[in-house]
Enzyme design. Structure first.
Site, short mmCIF file in Angstrom:
data_model
loop_
_atom_site.label_atom_id
_atom_site.label_comp_id
_atom_site.label_asym_id
_atom_site.label_seq_id
_atom_site.Cartn_x
_atom_site.Cartn_y
_atom_site.Cartn_z
N LYS A 40 58.02 37.15 48.34
CA LYS A 40 57.32 37.98 47.71
C LYS A 40 57.19 39.40 48.59
O LYS A 40 57.03 40.37 47.82
CB LYS A 40 55.52 37.34 47.97
CG LYS A 40 55.35 36.25 46.79
CD LYS A 40 54.16 35.63 47.10
CE LYS A 40 54.08 34.34 45.91
NZ LYS A 40 52.94 33.30 46.48
N GLN A 43 47.93 32.93 50.32
CA GLN A 43 49.08 31.80 50.19
C GLN A 43 48.40 30.58 50.39
O GLN A 43 47.84 30.12 51.12
CB GLN A 43 50.11 32.02 50.78
CG GLN A 43 51.35 30.92 50.64
CD GLN A 43 52.01 31.43 49.11
OE1 GLN A 43 52.16 32.52 48.77
NE2 GLN A 43 52.16 30.27 48.51
N ASP A 45 46.60 37.02 41.75
CA ASP A 45 47.18 35.75 41.49
C ASP A 45 46.27 35.31 40.29
O ASP A 45 46.87 34.37 39.69
CB ASP A 45 46.52 34.93 42.70
CG ASP A 45 48.05 34.57 43.46
OD1 ASP A 45 48.86 34.72 43.10
OD2 ASP A 45 47.63 34.14 44.80
#
Ligand code: NAP
Length: 292
Positions: free
Chosen positions: A52, A96, A119
């Site tokens: 990422k 995460q 997200d």
């Protein structure tokens, strides 16, 4: 049969994003800034976060990685989330997953300011997506939609069977494929309790497999000319690989691919699109496209 090349599509989209960022900055605008929280040292999570950060560089974004030991308390992690919520320079951020067992993932997700939730896991974004309002759409289903569009695959009025009903793939995918402004398809969702799953698949124009069962979808389950989207990525032992494993999809590629019109390979299909869609959401966050 045409292979849907997720790797090439993702590279192209990242180049498009980088070009747009260049223009924004040249016009005196702010460079989009993505922050990521990584807790602990899980190998898979380390790789995802590293990729990422690399994708941010490729897109011309600013990125910040905040690392914490897996001994961090839930309270302290929530305080870090709050700091990012209030940091005006950070446009979007992710935590995460998975998190250590002593931390409630749901609590953490709900603590993220939905306007920075790139997200797309916060209930406000999930709810807005479900009723077709502008919002961050989670990266894997968004990436699949993007592949369908970019390959001009007709979805309107088609029968789409989704295998799997997880919150991150199956459910949002079903919502999106059903909605008029996205898939506009007739959607059936199958899961481990579904009867006649094979029959449902045989009638499908589009199958989206997201169950994590290697080679589950076989040729006898697929109608001639169907489009197959394989989300599955299961590590299976493979002595021919340096790592000792390979990623296996939910579809038995060799026997299914000759029957279909379009198919995503594993790896190189849906996978590369996921990080790329996180970048797209970050660009939207930088532009305050959905929320002020
Ligand atoms: P998950 O949370 O484990 O959910 C799996 C779903 O599949 C559940 O709904 C389960 O049914 C269903 N299922 C399991 N075995 C089944 C069977 N034999 N027949 C019918 N349905 C069955 O999975 P997920 O997180 O959505 O992930 C699915 C796969 O996609 C995994 O391989 C994962 O690694 C991969 N994935 C890839 C990406 C990417 O970027 N490429 C992103 C996310 C996930 P029940 O609900 O009844 O238990």
């Amino acid at each position: 049969m045409q292979i849907i090349d997720g790797k090439a599509t993702a590279a192209q989209i990242k180049a498009e994003i980088a070009e747009e960022v260049k223009q924004i900055v040249a016009n005196g605008g702010k460079r989009p800034h993505l922050a990521a929280i990584l807790v602990g040292h899980d190998g898979g999570s380390e790789t995802y976060v590293r990729n990422k950060v690399l994708a941010c560089e490729a897109c011309g974004f600013k990125s910040t990685l905040l690392r914490f030991e897996d001994t961090i308390s839930e309270e302290d992690l929530l305080a870090e989330v709050d700091k990012l919520n209030r940091d005006e320079d950070v446009d979007g951020f992710i935590v995460q997953l998975p998190l250590p067992a002593h931390i409630s993932e749901q609590k953490v997700i709900e603590a993220i300011d939905y306007r920075k939730d790139v997200d797309g896991f916060h209930p406000i974004n999930v709810g807005r997506m479900a009723i077709g309002l502008p919002c961050y759409i989670s990266a894997t289903p968004k990436g699949i939609l993007e592949l369908l569009w970019r390959y001009h695959i007709e979805t309107s009025g088609k029968k789409c069977v989704i295998l799997g009903r997880s919150n991150i793939v199956g459910k949002p995918m079903a919502q999106l494929m059903m909605q008029k402004q996205y898939g506009d398809a007739t959607v059936t969702v199958c899961h481990s309790r579904s009867r006649d799953l094979k029959k449902e698949c045989r009638e499908a124009d589009i199958i989206i497999a997201a169950i994590g069962r290697p080679d589950f979808v076989t040729a006898d389950m697929v109608k001639d000319g169907a489009t197959i989207i394989d989300v599955g990525t299961t590590r299976v032992p493979d002595a021919t690989k340096k790592s000792g494993f390979r990623l296996n999809g939910d579809v038995k590629y060799d026997e299914v691919s000759p029957k279909c019109s379009f198919i995503t390979p594993v790896p190189g299909g849906v996978g590369p699109m996921t990080i790329c869609m996180l970048m797209k959401n970050t660009l939207s966050a930088g532009k305050k496209e959905f929320y002020r």
